[in-house]
Design a protein around this motif. Structure first.
Motif, PDB file in Angstrom:
ATOM      1  N   MET A   1      56.008  50.452  -5.122  1.00 51.32           N
ATOM      2  CA  MET A   1      55.678  49.412  -4.022  1.00 51.32           C
ATOM      3  C   MET A   1      56.680  48.707  -3.600  1.00 51.32           C
ATOM      4  O   MET A   1      57.641  48.070  -4.050  1.00 51.32           O
ATOM      5  CB  MET A   1      54.630  48.524  -4.735  1.00 51.32           C
ATOM      6  N   ALA A   2      56.878  48.925  -2.149  1.00 54.74           N
ATOM      7  CA  ALA A   2      57.696  48.208  -1.441  1.00 54.74           C
ATOM      8  C   ALA A   2      57.540  46.651  -1.211  1.00 54.74           C
ATOM      9  O   ALA A   2      56.366  46.303  -1.162  1.00 54.74           O
ATOM     10  CB  ALA A   2      57.966  48.764   0.028  1.00 54.74           C
ATOM     11  N   ILE A   3      58.571  45.773  -1.189  1.00 53.06           N
ATOM     12  CA  ILE A   3      58.417  44.314  -0.959  1.00 53.06           C
ATOM     13  C   ILE A   3      59.217  43.969   0.068  1.00 53.06           C
ATOM     14  O   ILE A   3      60.073  44.356   0.523  1.00 53.06           O
ATOM     15  CB  ILE A   3      59.138  43.530  -2.051  1.00 53.06           C
ATOM     16  N   CYS A   4      58.494  43.147   1.065  1.00 53.48           N
ATOM     17  CA  CYS A   4      59.049  42.650   2.343  1.00 53.48           C
ATOM     18  C   CYS A   4      60.226  41.810   1.791  1.00 53.48           C
ATOM     19  O   CYS A   4      60.320  40.880   1.068  1.00 53.48           O
ATOM     20  CB  CYS A   4      58.062  41.659   3.241  1.00 53.48           C
ATOM     21  N   ASN A   5      61.377  41.892   2.671  1.00 49.05           N
ATOM     22  CA  ASN A   5      62.612  41.003   2.264  1.00 49.05           C
ATOM     23  C   ASN A   5      62.322  39.515   2.768  1.00 49.05           C
ATOM     24  O   ASN A   5      63.213  38.743   2.385  1.00 49.05           O
ATOM     25  CB  ASN A   5      63.890  41.652   2.849  1.00 49.05           C
ATOM     26  N   HIS A   6      61.490  39.285   3.530  1.00 46.59           N
ATOM     27  CA  HIS A   6      61.467  38.086   4.388  1.00 46.59           C
ATOM     28  C   HIS A   6      60.352  37.055   3.662  1.00 46.59           C
ATOM     29  O   HIS A   6      60.811  36.058   3.165  1.00 46.59           O
ATOM     30  CB  HIS A   6      60.950  38.203   5.913  1.00 46.59           C
ATOM     31  N   CYS A   7      59.310  37.577   3.098  1.00 40.51           N
ATOM     32  CA  CYS A   7      58.141  36.717   2.629  1.00 40.51           C
ATOM     33  C   CYS A   7      57.842  37.249   1.126  1.00 40.51           C
ATOM     34  O   CYS A   7      57.165  36.563   0.458  1.00 40.51           O
ATOM     35  CB  CYS A   7      56.795  36.896   3.446  1.00 40.51           C
ATOM     36  N   GLY A   8      58.074  38.495   0.675  1.00 41.36           N
ATOM     37  CA  GLY A   8      57.921  38.889  -0.783  1.00 41.36           C
ATOM     38  C   GLY A   8      56.685  39.771  -0.843  1.00 41.36           C
ATOM     39  O   GLY A   8      56.123  39.876  -2.087  1.00 41.36           O
ATOM     40  N   ASN A  14      56.411  53.100   4.365  1.00 40.77           N
ATOM     41  CA  ASN A  14      56.732  53.628   5.616  1.00 40.77           C
ATOM     42  C   ASN A  14      56.225  52.467   6.717  1.00 40.77           C
ATOM     43  O   ASN A  14      55.953  52.706   8.012  1.00 40.77           O
ATOM     44  CB  ASN A  14      56.319  54.933   6.310  1.00 40.77           C
ATOM     45  N   ALA A  15      55.902  51.221   6.327  1.00 42.76           N
ATOM     46  CA  ALA A  15      55.500  50.381   7.209  1.00 42.76           C
ATOM     47  C   ALA A  15      56.587  49.624   8.161  1.00 42.76           C
ATOM     48  O   ALA A  15      57.618  49.698   7.495  1.00 42.76           O
ATOM     49  CB  ALA A  15      54.515  48.936   6.427  1.00 42.76           C
ATOM     50  N   ALA A  16      56.058  49.548   9.531  1.00 48.19           N
ATOM     51  CA  ALA A  16      57.296  49.105  10.396  1.00 48.19           C
ATOM     52  C   ALA A  16      57.122  47.442  10.188  1.00 48.19           C
ATOM     53  O   ALA A  16      58.446  46.966  10.534  1.00 48.19           O
ATOM     54  CB  ALA A  16      56.900  49.703  11.706  1.00 48.19           C
ATOM     55  N   PHE A  17      56.040  46.856  10.097  1.00 48.81           N
ATOM     56  CA  PHE A  17      56.167  45.317   9.928  1.00 48.81           C
ATOM     57  C   PHE A  17      55.311  45.063   8.870  1.00 48.81           C
ATOM     58  O   PHE A  17      54.415  45.503   8.444  1.00 48.81           O
ATOM     59  CB  PHE A  17      55.534  44.925  11.384  1.00 48.81           C
ATOM     60  N   CYS A  18      55.784  43.700   8.279  1.00 46.20           N
ATOM     61  CA  CYS A  18      55.009  43.175   7.322  1.00 46.20           C
ATOM     62  C   CYS A  18      53.716  42.557   7.842  1.00 46.20           C
ATOM     63  O   CYS A  18      53.720  41.986   8.870  1.00 46.20           O
ATOM     64  CB  CYS A  18      55.752  42.053   6.615  1.00 46.20           C
ATOM     65  N   PRO A  19      52.437  42.835   7.390  1.00 46.44           N
ATOM     66  CA  PRO A  19      51.214  42.405   7.784  1.00 46.44           C
ATOM     67  C   PRO A  19      50.967  40.675   7.627  1.00 46.44           C
ATOM     68  O   PRO A  19      50.060  40.263   8.121  1.00 46.44           O
ATOM     69  CB  PRO A  19      50.189  43.176   6.763  1.00 46.44           C
ATOM     70  N   VAL A  20      51.790  40.102   6.509  1.00 47.63           N
ATOM     71  CA  VAL A  20      51.636  38.650   6.611  1.00 47.63           C
ATOM     72  C   VAL A  20      52.504  37.937   7.411  1.00 47.63           C
ATOM     73  O   VAL A  20      52.112  37.161   8.079  1.00 47.63           O
ATOM     74  CB  VAL A  20      51.860  38.594   4.767  1.00 47.63           C
ATOM     75  N   GLY A  27      65.484  48.513  10.256  1.00 48.84           N
ATOM     76  CA  GLY A  27      66.906  48.308  10.478  1.00 48.84           C
ATOM     77  C   GLY A  27      67.215  47.094   9.248  1.00 48.84           C
ATOM     78  O   GLY A  27      68.348  46.765   9.467  1.00 48.84           O
ATOM     79  N   GLN A  28      66.339  46.900   8.726  1.00 52.33           N
ATOM     80  CA  GLN A  28      66.848  45.951   7.488  1.00 52.33           C
ATOM     81  C   GLN A  28      67.011  46.831   6.284  1.00 52.33           C
ATOM     82  O   GLN A  28      66.824  48.298   6.257  1.00 52.33           O
ATOM     83  CB  GLN A  28      65.352  45.376   6.727  1.00 52.33           C
ATOM     84  N   PRO A  29      67.872  46.599   5.286  1.00 52.12           N
ATOM     85  CA  PRO A  29      68.044  47.268   4.167  1.00 52.12           C
ATOM     86  C   PRO A  29      66.966  47.737   3.538  1.00 52.12           C
ATOM     87  O   PRO A  29      65.697  47.010   3.502  1.00 52.12           O
ATOM     88  CB  PRO A  29      69.167  46.415   3.136  1.00 52.12           C
TER      89      PRO A  29
END
Length: 129
Positions: A1-8, A14-20, A27-29
Motif C-alpha cells: 500500500m502506497a502512503i502519501c508523503n504529505h499527509c500519510g 498509480n494515484a496522481a493526487f492524494c484524495p485527502v 514528480g515526488q520520490p
C-alpha cells in the motif's frame, strides 16, 4: 500500500493526487510501502470555547418579573430594576444573559401595566353604580 508523503494517508496504486490532502504524487520520490501498524497516529485536538458566565441579576430580574404576575405586580417592579442593572453589568463585564435581562424588563413592564388595569376593570362596575 502506497502512503502519501504529505499527509500519510493510504493511496491507491498509480494515484496522481492524494484524495485527502490533494498533494500531487507525480514528480515526488516514490511513496514507500508501509504497514498500517507502522504509521504514526496524530492526535486531534479540539479547541475548548468558554461560554460567558450568565449574569446573576439578569436571572433574578427575569424570575422576579414572572413571579410578579402571581404577586399582584409587587415583585415585577423589583424585576425591572434588577434587569436594568443587569443590562449595564452585562455590557461592562462582557457577561451573558442579555436576553434574560431584556425579557425581565419586558415581562415586568407588561405585568406592571396589566395588573392595575385588571384590578381597575374588576372594580369599575362597582365604582360606576
Amino acid at each position: 500500500m502506497a502512503i502519501c508523503n504529505h499527509c500519510g494517508n493510504g493511496l491507491e496504486e498509480n494515484a496522481a493526487f492524494c484524495p485527502v490532502c490533494g498533494a500531487a504524487t507525480s514528480g515526488q520520490p516514490p511513496c514507500e510501502e508501509v504497514d498500517a501498524q507502522q504509521r504514526p497516529i496524530q492526535p486531534v485536538y479540539m479547541p475548548v470555547v468558554q461560554q460567558p458566565k450568565t449574569n446573576g441579576l439578569a436571572i433574578a430580574g427575569f424570575v422576579c418579573s414572572i413571579v410578579g404576575w402571581f404577586c399582584c405586580g409587587i415583585t415585577s417592579i423589583i424585576g425591572v430594576i434588577l434587569s436594568i442593572v443587569a443590562l449595564s453589568q452585562i455590557k461592562n463585564r462582557q457577561e451573558g444573559g442579555k436576553g434574560l435581562a431584556i425579557a425581565g424588563i419586558v415581562i415586568g413592564g407588561i405585568v406592571m401595566v396589566s395588573v392595575p388595569l385588571g384590578v381597575l376593570s374588576a372594580f369599575l362596575p362597582v365604582l360606576l353604580s
